[in-house]
Every structure is written in C-alpha cells, then in structure tokens.
Design a protein around this motif. Structure first.
Motif, PDB file in Angstrom:
ATOM      1  N   ILE A 132       0.838  -1.205   0.000  1.00 37.13           N
ATOM      2  CA  ILE A 132       0.000   0.000   0.000  1.00 37.13           C
ATOM      3  C   ILE A 132       0.870   1.252   0.000  1.00 37.13           C
ATOM      4  N   LYS A 186       2.147   1.937  -3.463  1.00 34.08           N
ATOM      5  CA  LYS A 186       1.101   2.419  -4.358  1.00 34.08           C
ATOM      6  C   LYS A 186       0.752   3.877  -4.077  1.00 34.08           C
ATOM      7  N   GLU A 187       0.806   4.265  -2.805  1.00 34.86           N
ATOM      8  CA  GLU A 187       0.427   5.618  -2.416  1.00 34.86           C
ATOM      9  C   GLU A 187       1.625   6.557  -2.331  1.00 34.86           C
ATOM     10  N   LYS A 246      -2.722  -2.033   8.477  1.00 34.24           N
ATOM     11  CA  LYS A 246      -3.290  -1.510   7.238  1.00 34.24           C
ATOM     12  C   LYS A 246      -4.178  -0.307   7.517  1.00 34.24           C
ATOM     13  N   ILE A 283      -3.959   3.483   5.943  1.00 33.54           N
ATOM     14  CA  ILE A 283      -5.076   4.032   5.165  1.00 33.54           C
ATOM     15  C   ILE A 283      -5.556   5.347   5.774  1.00 33.54           C
ATOM     16  N   VAL A 336      -3.036   8.057   4.885  1.00 35.55           N
ATOM     17  CA  VAL A 336      -3.130   8.480   3.491  1.00 35.55           C
ATOM     18  C   VAL A 336      -4.361   9.359   3.281  1.00 35.55           C
ATOM     19  N   LYS A 337      -5.460   9.001   3.958  1.00 36.35           N
ATOM     20  CA  LYS A 337      -6.700   9.753   3.807  1.00 36.35           C
ATOM     21  C   LYS A 337      -6.553  11.190   4.307  1.00 36.35           C
ATOM     22  N   GLU A 360      -8.686   4.324  -2.535  1.00 37.41           N
ATOM     23  CA  GLU A 360      -7.626   3.320  -2.407  1.00 37.41           C
ATOM     24  C   GLU A 360      -7.994   2.061  -3.180  1.00 37.41           C
ATOM     25  N   ASP A 412      -8.450  -1.681  -3.698  1.00 29.84           N
ATOM     26  CA  ASP A 412      -8.564  -2.801  -2.762  1.00 29.84           C
ATOM     27  C   ASP A 412      -7.495  -3.837  -3.088  1.00 29.84           C
ATOM     28  N   THR A 430      -5.281  -4.231  -6.606  1.00 30.05           N
ATOM     29  CA  THR A 430      -3.826  -4.057  -6.573  1.00 30.05           C
ATOM     30  C   THR A 430      -3.124  -5.243  -7.220  1.00 30.05           C
TER      31      THR A 430
END
Length: 437
Positions: free
Chosen positions: A136, A139-140, A161, A165, A168-169, A208, A210, A214
């Motif tokens: 993750i 990816k971010e 996780k 998340i 990132v949010k 994001e 899922d 991914t």
C-alpha cells in the motif's frame, strides 16, 4: 497432551503461498472441528481455513498480513485440552523474556517486496512492516520517513493496514518534498519524469485500490513487461450459431436444467482449435517451453465489485456441450456470489474474454500469465453482408463478430497465432444448425 499442527492448506494448483488476512480465534480460545479460525488470501481468491480438530489453540506462529508458504505450520491446537490455557498476558510475558525472532518466510517476503524499504526501529513502532503495508505504501508513494512517523496500533506499535489508510486519507496534497535517503540516492534514476497529478482539495477524491485490484494491476504490468504482445484480428459470420442457440435454448434448459449461453460454445471451439494447434497451449519457463497436455480454459469474469477473476473450465476438450454449459454456469454463478473455490480459479492454460458482453466491438486483451495467448470475443452485431450462394452473390442480414488474439511473440509467431485464430473462427462459422441438444 495431543498437539495437532494447523498447516497452511493447499489453495489450488500453482499457488505456493498465501497471505493471512485475519485470525478469528486467539491463543487460548476453544475451537470446534471444521470451525473457521482464520481467513487467508492468494493472488486469486480469499478463503476460510477450518480447524482440523476440536481443542484449544495453544500457539499462533504466523500473524495477520504475513505471507506464508503452503504446508507451513501456522498454529498448534491442543486436542485434549478442556479449558483455556493461561491468559494471553502470561504468553506475552514469556515472549518478553525471550527475544522474538521474525519467521524466515516473513524475512524473505519482506526483503523481496521492500526493495529499498529499510527501516530502523523508532520510538513509534518496532520497524517491522508487513508485505501488505509495504504494498500500500508503494502504491500511495508513502516514503520511509512518513512510515516511521506513523503511530501504529498493532502489537508492539506495529503499523496496521488501517493505520496507513487513515494516514493516506488525511495527508495533504501536493506532498512536501523530502530529503532523499542514502539508499535511494545510490539507485540510478530514469531520465523520464512521471507527469504530476493535479489534486484539488474539496473537489477531487482519493480511492484506495482494494487488495484484489492491486494484485490485478501488478499482474497486468508484469504480463506486459514479460511478454511481447502481438494482437491479430479476424471477423467471423456466426449466423448459424446464433440462430441455432436462439431456437434451442428453451428446449436445452427444459431437457438439461441448464441455461445455454454462447460461452460454452466459444469454449468448445477454442478446445477444438487447441487440439489442432497444441503449441498455443504452453507456458514459458526460462529457455524452455512447457507444453500442457490438459486443455484448461479460463474465462475472464466480472465480479460484483467490478474486479476481474478467471475461473477455469478444466479438461474442456473432454466435455460435451451440456457438460460445458453446466461447468460454465456453475463458475459464473459462483463468481457472482463470491463463492469460487481455490481449485476453480487456478491452472488455466488458455483464457478467453468476452468483451462483447459490455458492448465492445473488439479488444486487445493482456495475456494471463503464465499462458502465452488470450482470445477476446467482441459483440455480435447484425448487418448487411455480401454472401455467395448457388444463385451468385447476394446481400443478406448476417450476425457478425470480431475475434482478437493476443499472443506472446517469444514463442508464438504470426503463422501459429493466425492459424489458431482462423481455426477458432472456422469452428464458429461451420456450426451445425442440425445439431442435437
């Protein structure tokens, strides 16, 4: 005391490892035989793992988000215990007295996945990152410095996780520039700079990917990097096939109790073509070509979530039309209900994708590795065509369809790819209108 080892079960052909998603039971919990105690995932499907016997869980050796090899012991169950063992707190005390070692599989998976993700223990977490968190983060575009400053809510302050998340949010865009780490500085950079992404607070939003999306993305990129793709096209007249199916579908369902769609007819045509051109039913292993004896046709299927999965019609050449229809309907219904089993989605040797379902005229499909070819079937459309009859050339309304075959040019040349594609088309065009149901 009778101790029973719970091992990571086999999840299907060609699958060598799985990721633990979540433990539904903890150390000290009593379980019944066949009761679900954890959820695991492969790159194809999520599954539940049942208890092999009744008893008490005395040890859990692998934690959530760990990538575990098939057959490895992940927990111990005391089949003779009648009551819960001492509390988790005492177990944690024992753990504190003895330095905790990271399982070898986790170390291998982490080193394989992280590349330059080298962390030092910080005040907020113990420096361990699960493969899922790392994936993750990549990816971010979350940097090492950012990860080190995230307050983890997991065991020993580890980042979960949900922690990542949430971070990132709430993080602001565009991201402030950060000093380049020494490890990153040693890697030669590409001269190409990715175009900047415009982001407007209050208007744009971030969704994001899922876990399945991914994995699909990684699989598609891997395929394009691995196989030099070439796509060939033909147009076929499927009027006879369409007319026969439209006339026979009601009687077919009354006789066999199964719906008759076009998919089993397509699978049948592909299986016959593979029998004539077996070198399309292969995989590449380095400098070797693995020729598969079984003809296992994968059928790309959309899930309710919008993601894609490929259930497999095994030994398609050994089934008649009724057998194919029954198999196809079962797989399609299971996919829609998220009920596919691991052995129903692995081991395909050739894949078809019916892009016509979505109204597409044709497609340029990406090869489903480790296969070497994939067939896309476009929408069937009626239009006026010039046909040759006993009376000469005439204009008639015909049902036409495009077929497109993407193939791996490392082992499939134009002659083989074109000949195979033409054979599939010939099978569909020569469909026997007097065929019995």
């Amino acid at each position: 005391m009778s101790k029973v080892e719970l091992k990571m079960p086999k999840m299907g052909e060609s699958i060598s490892e799985a990721t633990i998603l979540n433990w539904l039971k903890n150390v000290g919990d009593t379980v019944e035989e066949d009761e679900t105690i954890l959820e695991v995932a492969t790159d194809k499907v999520d599954s539940e793992v049942p208890a092999p016997c009744s008893g008490v869980i005395t040890e859990i050796r692998c934690q959530a988000n760990e990538v575990v090899e098939i057959g490895r012991v992940i927990a111990i169950i005391d089949a003779d215990a009648e009551s819960a063992i001492p509390s988790q707190k005492s177990e944690e005390t024992k753990t504190a007295e003895k330095p905790k070692s990271v399982p070898e599989t986790s170390v291998r998976s982490e080193s394989r996945t992280t590349s330059n993700f080298e962390l030092q223990a910080s005040g907020t977490n113990d420096g361990f990152l699960s493969p899922l968190v790392i994936s993750i983060a990549k990816k971010e575009n979350v940097t090492i410095e950012e990860l080190q400053n995230i307050a983890g809510t997991g065991t020993e302050g580890r980042i979960r996780k949900s922690d990542l998340i949430q971070y990132v949010k709430n993080r602001k865009y565009p991201l402030p520039s950060r000093p380049q780490s020494q490890a990153q500085a040693q890697i030669p950079k590409s001269t190409y700079k990715a175009p900047p992404i415009s982001f407007e607070e209050g208007k744009d939003r971030i969704v994001e990917m899922d876990r399945m999306r991914t994995m699909i993305a990684d699989h598609m990129v891997y395929s394009k990097h691995t196989s030099p793709h070439v796509t060939s096209y033909i147009e076929v007249d499927v009027t006879n096939m369409v007319n026969w199916r439209n006339e026979a579908k009601i009687a077919f369902q009354e006789k066999h109790g199964e719906k008759l769609t076009f998919t089993p007819i397509f699978v049948e045509a592909v299986a016959k073509a593979i029998q004539e051109y077996p070198m399309i039913n292969v995989s590449v292993d380095g400098k070797k070509i693995v020729v598969h004896k079984d003809i296992n046709v994968g059928m790309a299927t959309a899930l309710p979530s919008g993601n894609l999965i490929v259930p497999v019609v095994r030994n398609a050449d050994e089934k008649n039309l009724f057998g194919l229809a029954k198999n196809v309907n079962h797989l399609a219904n299971s996919a829609r209900n998220n009920a596919l089993k691991p052995d129903e989605i692995g081991g395909s040797t050739f894949t078809i994708s019916n892009v016509g379902t979505f109204g597409s005229l044709m497609g340029t499909p990406i090869i489903n590795q480790p296969e070497v070819a994939i067939l896309a079937l476009g929408i069937i459309k009626k239009r006026p065509e010039v046909i040759t009859t006993d009376k000469g050339d005439e204009i008639a309304i015909r049902s036409m369809m495009y077929l497109s075959l993407s193939f791996d040019h490392r082992v499939v040349d134009g002659f083989l790819g074109g000949s195979f594609l033409r054979k599939v088309g010939d099978e569909l065009e020569a469909f026997d209108i007097n065929r019995e149901i």
